[in-house]
Motif scaffolding. Structure first.
Motif, PDB file in Angstrom:
ATOM      1  N   VAL A   1       0.814  -1.225   0.000  1.00 49.32           N
ATOM      2  CA  VAL A   1       0.000   0.000   0.000  1.00 49.32           C
ATOM      3  C   VAL A   1       0.843   1.269   0.000  1.00 49.32           C
ATOM      4  O   VAL A   1       0.351   2.341  -0.369  1.00 49.32           O
ATOM      5  CB  VAL A   1      -0.982   0.024   1.202  1.00 49.32           C
ATOM      6  CG1 VAL A   1      -1.894  -1.183   1.163  1.00 49.32           C
ATOM      7  CG2 VAL A   1      -0.255   0.124   2.543  1.00 49.32           C
ATOM      8  N   LEU A   2       2.109   1.179   0.389  1.00 46.27           N
ATOM      9  CA  LEU A   2       2.964   2.367   0.402  1.00 46.27           C
ATOM     10  C   LEU A   2       3.648   2.620  -0.944  1.00 46.27           C
ATOM     11  O   LEU A   2       4.297   3.656  -1.115  1.00 46.27           O
ATOM     12  CB  LEU A   2       4.024   2.253   1.503  1.00 46.27           C
ATOM     13  CG  LEU A   2       3.495   2.272   2.946  1.00 46.27           C
ATOM     14  CD1 LEU A   2       4.644   2.117   3.935  1.00 46.27           C
ATOM     15  CD2 LEU A   2       2.713   3.550   3.234  1.00 46.27           C
ATOM     16  N   GLN A   3       3.512   1.703  -1.891  1.00 49.25           N
ATOM     17  CA  GLN A   3       4.096   1.921  -3.209  1.00 49.25           C
ATOM     18  C   GLN A   3       3.312   3.014  -3.943  1.00 49.25           C
ATOM     19  O   GLN A   3       2.086   2.930  -4.066  1.00 49.25           O
ATOM     20  CB  GLN A   3       4.060   0.631  -4.027  1.00 49.25           C
ATOM     21  CG  GLN A   3       5.004  -0.447  -3.535  1.00 49.25           C
ATOM     22  CD  GLN A   3       6.456  -0.017  -3.632  1.00 49.25           C
ATOM     23  OE1 GLN A   3       6.869   0.592  -4.616  1.00 49.25           O
ATOM     24  NE2 GLN A   3       7.229  -0.335  -2.602  1.00 49.25           N
ATOM     25  N   PRO A   4       3.986   4.046  -4.437  1.00 43.12           N
ATOM     26  CA  PRO A   4       3.276   5.159  -5.100  1.00 43.12           C
ATOM     27  C   PRO A   4       2.364   4.709  -6.232  1.00 43.12           C
ATOM     28  O   PRO A   4       1.274   5.257  -6.408  1.00 43.12           O
ATOM     29  CB  PRO A   4       4.421   6.041  -5.610  1.00 43.12           C
ATOM     30  CG  PRO A   4       5.570   5.733  -4.721  1.00 43.12           C
ATOM     31  CD  PRO A   4       5.441   4.283  -4.366  1.00 43.12           C
ATOM     32  N   GLU A   5       2.784   3.703  -7.000  1.00 46.26           N
ATOM     33  CA  GLU A   5       1.978   3.278  -8.136  1.00 46.26           C
ATOM     34  C   GLU A   5       0.682   2.566  -7.725  1.00 46.26           C
ATOM     35  O   GLU A   5      -0.224   2.392  -8.541  1.00 46.26           O
ATOM     36  CB  GLU A   5       2.779   2.360  -9.068  1.00 46.26           C
ATOM     37  CG  GLU A   5       3.248   1.061  -8.446  1.00 46.26           C
ATOM     38  CD  GLU A   5       4.614   1.173  -7.793  1.00 46.26           C
ATOM     39  OE1 GLU A   5       5.281   0.136  -7.659  1.00 46.26           O
ATOM     40  OE2 GLU A   5       5.005   2.295  -7.427  1.00 46.26           O
TER      41      GLU A   5
END
Length: 220
Positions: A81-85
């Motif tokens: 969930v912390l991945q920008p994409e």
């Protein structure tokens, strides 16, 4: 049959538009909830089955899917969930409340999940998740603080957890953690640094029953 004039028709347009809005508003989209875990569910990050591993699970509703993504640990959950994409497609997020599960054999029921964005998390705590060090979520900050006093770690909010923290997560509190992570949460060293569960964890939930040793038949 009397046909309304152009002037009367123009006067009716706002009323028709309002009726359409009211009609649409009476059928809101169904709320997204946590769902039960099933034996064939696999982690969206590592691909492992959720069954058979310790620690709290997580679920994430994302755009375009009929069911949530599943995660076998809160560490994998945050790695996703912390991945920008991925963030533009995130909808409702859920994690299991550590006070509602047996850490060794987590529950499958949807009722064991809480809102991930409102939960409090204990980082750098000694109990392992499916993939090693993980975060212990709690429904209240008071419950998380009580866990820290017993086991060590630091209480963090959802917005305090960063990709760097997740990537370097360990079982013990790092030196100068407040300065390194940008928050002022107190970090207490845990009683042990182990990849296995403590012998007497004193958790706020019941531990799994111990396995019975096999009996050796008497020798004739």
């Amino acid at each position: 049959m009397r046909i309304p004039s152009a002037m009367n028709f123009r006067a009716m347009v706002p009323a028709l538009a309002l009726a359409l809005l009211v009609g649409c508003g009476s059928n809101p989209a169904p709320a997204q909830h946590a769902v039960d875990i099933h034996p064939d569910d696999t982690c969206a990050v590592c691909g492992m089955y959720l069954d058979g591993s310790p620690g709290p699970r997580a679920e994430a509703w994302v755009t375009g899917r009929a069911k949530p993504l599943m995660f076998d640990s809160t560490r994998d959950f945050f790695a996703y969930v912390l991945q920008p994409e991925n963030q533009a497609d995130l909808q409702e997020l859920f994690v299991q409340d550590s006070a509602r599960i047996d850490w060794r054999q987590p529950a499958r029921a949807a009722i064991s999940f809480i809102d991930a964005r409102r939960a409090s998390y204990v980082a750098w705590q000694p109990l392992p998740g499916s993939m090693g060090p993980t975060l212990a979520p709690f429904a209240t900050r008071a419950a998380a603080a009580a866990f820290v006093r017993e086991h060590g770690g630091a209480v963090l909010g959802f917005d305090e957890i960063t990709p760097a923290l997740v990537a370097t997560l360990d079982y013990r509190c790092p030196a100068r953690v407040a300065a390194a992570s940008g928050h002022d949460s107190q970090c207490l060293a845990g009683p042990m640094a182990s990849a296995s569960l403590p012998a007497n964890p004193h958790l706020p939930f019941p531990p799994a029953p111990p396995e019975r040793p096999e009996r050796t038949p008497p020798q004739p």
